[in-house]
Design an enzyme around this catalytic site. Sequence first.
Site, PDB file in Angstrom:
ATOM      1  N   ASN A  48     -34.369 -69.151  96.879  1.00  0.00           N
ATOM      2  CA  ASN A  48     -33.911 -68.889  98.023  1.00  0.00           C
ATOM      3  C   ASN A  48     -32.214 -68.625  98.064  1.00  0.00           C
ATOM      4  O   ASN A  48     -31.611 -69.497  97.682  1.00  0.00           O
ATOM      5  CB  ASN A  48     -34.044 -70.431  98.975  1.00  0.00           C
TER       6      ASN A  48
ATOM      7  N   HIS B  89     -37.486 -65.160 106.023  1.00  0.00           N
ATOM      8  CA  HIS B  89     -36.614 -65.690 105.107  1.00  0.00           C
ATOM      9  C   HIS B  89     -37.323 -66.573 103.979  1.00  0.00           C
ATOM     10  O   HIS B  89     -38.325 -67.216 104.100  1.00  0.00           O
ATOM     11  CB  HIS B  89     -35.767 -66.688 105.874  1.00  0.00           C
TER      12      HIS B  89
ATOM     13  N   CYS C 120     -28.963 -69.512 106.453  1.00  0.00           N
ATOM     14  CA  CYS C 120     -30.251 -68.736 105.983  1.00  0.00           C
ATOM     15  C   CYS C 120     -30.495 -67.779 107.039  1.00  0.00           C
ATOM     16  O   CYS C 120     -31.261 -66.812 106.834  1.00  0.00           O
ATOM     17  CB  CYS C 120     -31.655 -69.514 105.671  1.00  0.00           C
TER      18      CYS C 120
HETATM   19  N1  ACO Z   1     -39.274 -82.097  90.716  1.00  0.00           N
HETATM   20  C1  ACO Z   1     -40.149 -83.220  90.884  1.00  0.00           C
HETATM   21  N2  ACO Z   1     -40.276 -84.108  91.886  1.00  0.00           N
HETATM   22  C2  ACO Z   1     -39.436 -83.931  93.053  1.00  0.00           C
HETATM   23  C3  ACO Z   1     -38.646 -82.828  93.073  1.00  0.00           C
HETATM   24  C4  ACO Z   1     -38.564 -82.168  91.838  1.00  0.00           C
HETATM   25  N3  ACO Z   1     -37.701 -80.899  92.096  1.00  0.00           N
HETATM   26  N4  ACO Z   1     -37.866 -82.772  94.143  1.00  0.00           N
HETATM   27  C5  ACO Z   1     -38.254 -84.207  94.727  1.00  0.00           C
HETATM   28  N5  ACO Z   1     -39.376 -84.658  94.035  1.00  0.00           N
HETATM   29  C6  ACO Z   1     -40.020 -85.831  94.255  1.00  0.00           C
HETATM   30  C7  ACO Z   1     -39.499 -86.529  95.513  1.00  0.00           C
HETATM   31  O1  ACO Z   1     -38.489 -87.620  94.905  1.00  0.00           O
HETATM   32  C8  ACO Z   1     -40.584 -87.183  95.969  1.00  0.00           C
HETATM   33  O2  ACO Z   1     -40.776 -88.610  95.090  1.00  0.00           O
HETATM   34  P1  ACO Z   1     -41.313 -90.060  95.742  1.00  0.00           P
HETATM   35  O3  ACO Z   1     -42.628 -89.535  96.420  1.00  0.00           O
HETATM   36  O4  ACO Z   1     -41.612 -90.825  94.488  1.00  0.00           O
HETATM   37  O5  ACO Z   1     -40.217 -90.256  96.386  1.00  0.00           O
HETATM   38  C9  ACO Z   1     -41.839 -86.224  95.690  1.00  0.00           C
HETATM   39  O6  ACO Z   1     -41.556 -85.461  94.951  1.00  0.00           O
HETATM   40  C10 ACO Z   1     -42.214 -85.797  97.052  1.00  0.00           C
HETATM   41  O7  ACO Z   1     -40.925 -85.284  97.604  1.00  0.00           O
HETATM   42  P2  ACO Z   1     -41.076 -84.583  98.995  1.00  0.00           P
HETATM   43  O8  ACO Z   1     -39.609 -84.387  99.742  1.00  0.00           O
HETATM   44  O9  ACO Z   1     -41.841 -85.161  99.979  1.00  0.00           O
HETATM   45  O10 ACO Z   1     -41.680 -83.224  98.675  1.00  0.00           O
HETATM   46  P3  ACO Z   1     -42.185 -82.135  99.491  1.00  0.00           P
HETATM   47  O11 ACO Z   1     -43.490 -81.830  99.048  1.00  0.00           O
HETATM   48  O12 ACO Z   1     -41.572 -82.155 100.766  1.00  0.00           O
HETATM   49  O13 ACO Z   1     -41.148 -80.925  98.961  1.00  0.00           O
HETATM   50  C11 ACO Z   1     -39.027 -79.422  99.449  1.00  0.00           C
HETATM   51  C12 ACO Z   1     -39.729 -81.083  99.075  1.00  0.00           C
HETATM   52  C13 ACO Z   1     -39.537 -78.477  98.281  1.00  0.00           C
HETATM   53  C14 ACO Z   1     -37.482 -79.849  99.307  1.00  0.00           C
HETATM   54  C15 ACO Z   1     -39.768 -79.295 100.824  1.00  0.00           C
HETATM   55  O14 ACO Z   1     -39.422 -80.467 101.862  1.00  0.00           O
HETATM   56  C16 ACO Z   1     -38.851 -78.003 101.367  1.00  0.00           C
HETATM   57  O15 ACO Z   1     -39.099 -76.978 100.785  1.00  0.00           O
HETATM   58  N6  ACO Z   1     -38.118 -78.221 102.366  1.00  0.00           N
HETATM   59  C17 ACO Z   1     -37.544 -77.079 103.004  1.00  0.00           C
HETATM   60  C18 ACO Z   1     -35.985 -77.110 102.402  1.00  0.00           C
HETATM   61  C19 ACO Z   1     -35.528 -75.784 102.329  1.00  0.00           C
HETATM   62  O16 ACO Z   1     -36.241 -74.684 101.902  1.00  0.00           O
HETATM   63  N7  ACO Z   1     -34.272 -75.537 102.559  1.00  0.00           N
HETATM   64  C20 ACO Z   1     -33.588 -74.617 102.220  1.00  0.00           C
HETATM   65  C21 ACO Z   1     -32.578 -74.017 103.171  1.00  0.00           C
HETATM   66  S1  ACO Z   1     -33.438 -74.083 105.058  1.00  0.00           S
HETATM   67  C22 ACO Z   1     -34.335 -72.976 105.011  1.00  0.00           C
HETATM   68  O17 ACO Z   1     -34.178 -72.004 104.272  1.00  0.00           O
HETATM   69  C23 ACO Z   1     -35.493 -72.740 106.065  1.00  0.00           C
END
Ligand code: ACO
Length: 337
Positions: free
Chosen positions: A292, A262, A121
Amino acid sequence: MVTRPSVALRRVKIAGLATYVPPRLLTNADLEKMVDTSNEWILQRTGIRERHIVDPGVATSDLAKEAALKAIAQAGITPADIGFIVVGTTTPDMMFPSTACLLQHKLGAAHAWGFDLGAACSGFTFSLSVGLQMVASGLHEYALVVGADVMSSIIDYQDRATCVLFGDGAGAVVLAPAGDGEPHILGVANEIDGSGGPALQMPAGGSLRPASHETVDARLHYVKQDGATVFKFAVRKTEEISRRVLADHGLAPTDVSLFVSHQANRRIIEAAADRLGFDERTVIINLERYGNTTAATIPLALEDAIREGRLKTGDLVLLASVGAGFTVGSVLLRWSL
Ligand code: ACO
């Protein structure tokens, strides 16, 4: 250690900027039919409504070509004038030849050399840093800097935690020497932290785990991520690198006209912007429509800012990125278009 260049460096400006996304849309409603998710969850946790996705047979170099041709035309030059091409990408058309070579041929940029740059990214900010040196040093008059990714080619559409996040797209800028008094790129600050590798990776397909029936069966040719670790690192480092590049130039967040982070997750951008003291007029967020797009998010956001009349010549613009690696990038510039 600080090393000083032995030759005087030229000032460099952005002379053209353009983007391209494929026409096909993948909406949250579409994803609801593919995995156990909901429009509400995706919007609330990420801010994304829809992404653009390529049709089969369309590759990163195809998206890059569309953006590059428009950027070159805007700069008032032809592909033959380009001396150097760098393509920031995590999804090259193939392992080799490089996407830069494929793009050079598709553009007819007969006098250019170049290569791909892998910084996930941070692909655009790192590539801008490299292109900047090529023009600043006097090695080339015009450099083509591209950020392009077909993330849909490495996303597991059975994994709800990652498939909702990404889209496909490309952005390109042409760099040229800036004349006396013209707005130009002020500087860059970049870091890597390889200890973060396990948090975000595509485990197979490289020399460690070449493609085999086993790697395919284990779905190892897709993005795997520890979302919470990436999230926390991204918020902290986006703030840190932004403060560092501003301080290097004797500037403060209050001097910034436009903050272009980003675009990974609305909550990451808002948390970092909040820590930096930016209000919503200073921050652009457009991931609602693109998701993204990895190396393409920053040029896509810049183009939307121009379209919305939020960028004028001379404005102080701060670009910042965090990506897999981990990679951390920033570019500070006076807007020159
Ligand atoms: N739909 C419904 N539920 C979901 C989904 C979905 N698409 N994805 C995950 N969940 C669930 C999980 O299974 C979890 O359930 P549980 O509590 O029963 O285990 C619950 O939602 C919470 O999951 P978390 O991972 O804690 O959710 P969070 O609020 O942290 O969001 C996310 C997850 C969006 C991936 C977040 O961590 C994030 O954005 N991280 C950064 C990742 C990123 O952007 N990477 C891209 C490349 S790197 C960069 O660009 C910086």
